[in-house]
Design an enzyme around this catalytic site. Structure first.
Site, PDB file in Angstrom:
ATOM      1  N   GLN A  74       0.825  -1.208   0.000  1.00 27.12           N
ATOM      2  CA  GLN A  74       0.000   0.000   0.000  1.00 27.12           C
ATOM      3  C   GLN A  74       0.862   1.262   0.000  1.00 27.12           C
ATOM      4  O   GLN A  74       0.497   2.287   0.587  1.00 27.12           O
ATOM      5  CB  GLN A  74      -0.958  -0.004   1.198  1.00 27.12           C
ATOM      6  CG  GLN A  74      -2.067  -1.025   1.087  1.00 27.12           C
ATOM      7  CD  GLN A  74      -2.969  -0.783  -0.114  1.00 27.12           C
ATOM      8  OE1 GLN A  74      -3.127   0.345  -0.573  1.00 27.12           O
ATOM      9  NE2 GLN A  74      -3.549  -1.850  -0.645  1.00 27.12           N
ATOM     10  N   SER A  75       1.987   1.205  -0.672  1.00 26.21           N
ATOM     11  CA  SER A  75       2.913   2.333  -0.698  1.00 26.21           C
ATOM     12  C   SER A  75       2.308   3.569  -1.359  1.00 26.21           C
ATOM     13  O   SER A  75       1.943   3.555  -2.540  1.00 26.21           O
ATOM     14  CB  SER A  75       4.185   1.932  -1.452  1.00 26.21           C
ATOM     15  OG  SER A  75       4.993   3.059  -1.717  1.00 26.21           O
TER      16      SER A  75
END
Length: 329
Positions: A74-75
């Protein structure tokens, strides 16, 4: 007069500063303000775009046509890099930590929508070999007649730090416009580049702000070294040595909780309480943990000698949705 590197202009700047009136009244401590760097854009919302403006200007100056970077599933940084690449007609390759999920949601969904090539590596390889892996991909790109630019995790590099050097200049201007001064600027620590840029500017511009980081992973010693390294890299760009002792890098440790991207009930409650009280939504990975830590420290009296504190909202809204089942309403 210090001359810093050039950047490209992509973010919606300056971001506004809002006072958290109701929360400040509840706490009966220093007045709390929030800088809305979550509003730097839509596709590239958050703090990463400030750093990417400098990184990608350098990439373009070097004739690169491919951006390679890395992060968690989920960068925010990978999503922002993918968005900028699409906007500028570049190719993005993002190296993500963990196993490929069956369904895409949040930032990883946006990575794919934005046309990034996504490669998956194990947590162990990410921890120990991510830079080598990205450099190998760059060699692969070069073998196909293209030229790659590798951006470290979070764009936490010497060139990227100038994004928050100019952010502090922006804050100083806003202080004059608002007629206030901030005793401390508080930010979540995930890779260290945002803190490094703020501290670099605080030292070179000789402002009186205390720059305080609250780490959401690793520990105080890790980030003191990481921030120091980034600042040393930045000094090469301005041709001026900058030495900041490790003990001068202020970090409030103790709020990592269950670990990176793992939430505790009290952190989620903090996110929910702020949203319903002030209409500001934090994320569970970075700002939620750090803001929870800030409130706890205010309640302990850590900041009792201060009048005004500015918290930088570094974004992360898209990473909230995969955590929906963790909230209780």
């Amino acid at each position: 007069m210090i001359t810093i590197p050039e950047r490209i202009s992509l973010a919606n700047l300056p971001t506004k500063i809002e006072k958290l009136d109701r929360l400040s009244a509840q706490l009966q401590g220093p007045s709390l303000y929030i800088k809305r760097d979550d509003q730097t854009g839509t596709e590239f919302a958050g703090n990463k775009i400030r750093k990417l403006e400098y990184c990608i200007r350098e990439a373009l100056d070097q004739g690169c046509d491919t951006l390679i970077t890395c992060g968690g599933i989920q960068s925010n940084h990978c999503r922002a890099t993918a968005a900028v690449a699409a906007k500028l007609g570049l190719k993005a390759i993002v190296v993500l930590r963990g196993e490929q999920p069956d369904t895409y949601e949040g930032n990883v969904l946006l990575d794919h929508l934005l046309g990034a090539e996504v490669r998956w590596i194990s947590s162990e390889d990410y921890r120990d070999h991510r830079m080598n892996i990205m450099n190998d991909i760059a060699s692969e790109v070069s073998a196909h007649g293209q030229q790659a630019y590798v951006i470290p995790e979070g764009a936490s590099s010497g060139i990227g730090a100038f994004g928050y050097y100019t952010a502090l200049q922006e804050i100083v201007q806003q202080e004059q416009e608002l007629g206030i001064s901030f005793d401390a600027i508080v930010v979540a620590l995930g890779s260290g580049g945002t803190h490094a840029g703020l501290l670099l500017a605080q030292q070179l511009l000789e402002t009186s702000h205390r720059i305080i980081g609250i780490n959401v992973c690793d520990d105080e010693q890790y980030f003191q070294k990481a921030i120091s390294t980034v600042i040393q890299e930045s000094s090469h760009y301005i041709d001026q040595p900058v030495h900041i002792p490790l003990k001068a890098i202020e970090i409030i440790d103790g709020y990592v909780g269950k670990g990176y991207a793992q939430s505790q009930p009290q952190e989620l409650k903090c996110i929910q309480d702020l949203a319903s009280l002030e209409g500001v939504i934090l994320d569970p990975v970075y700002t939620g943990k750090a803001f929870y830590g800030l409130l706890e420290e205010i309640r302990k009296g850590t900041f009792e000698d201060m009048q005004n504190i500015l918290f930088i909202h570094t974004g992360g809204l898209y990473g909230l949705f995969p955590h929906a089942s963790s909230f209780r309403f």
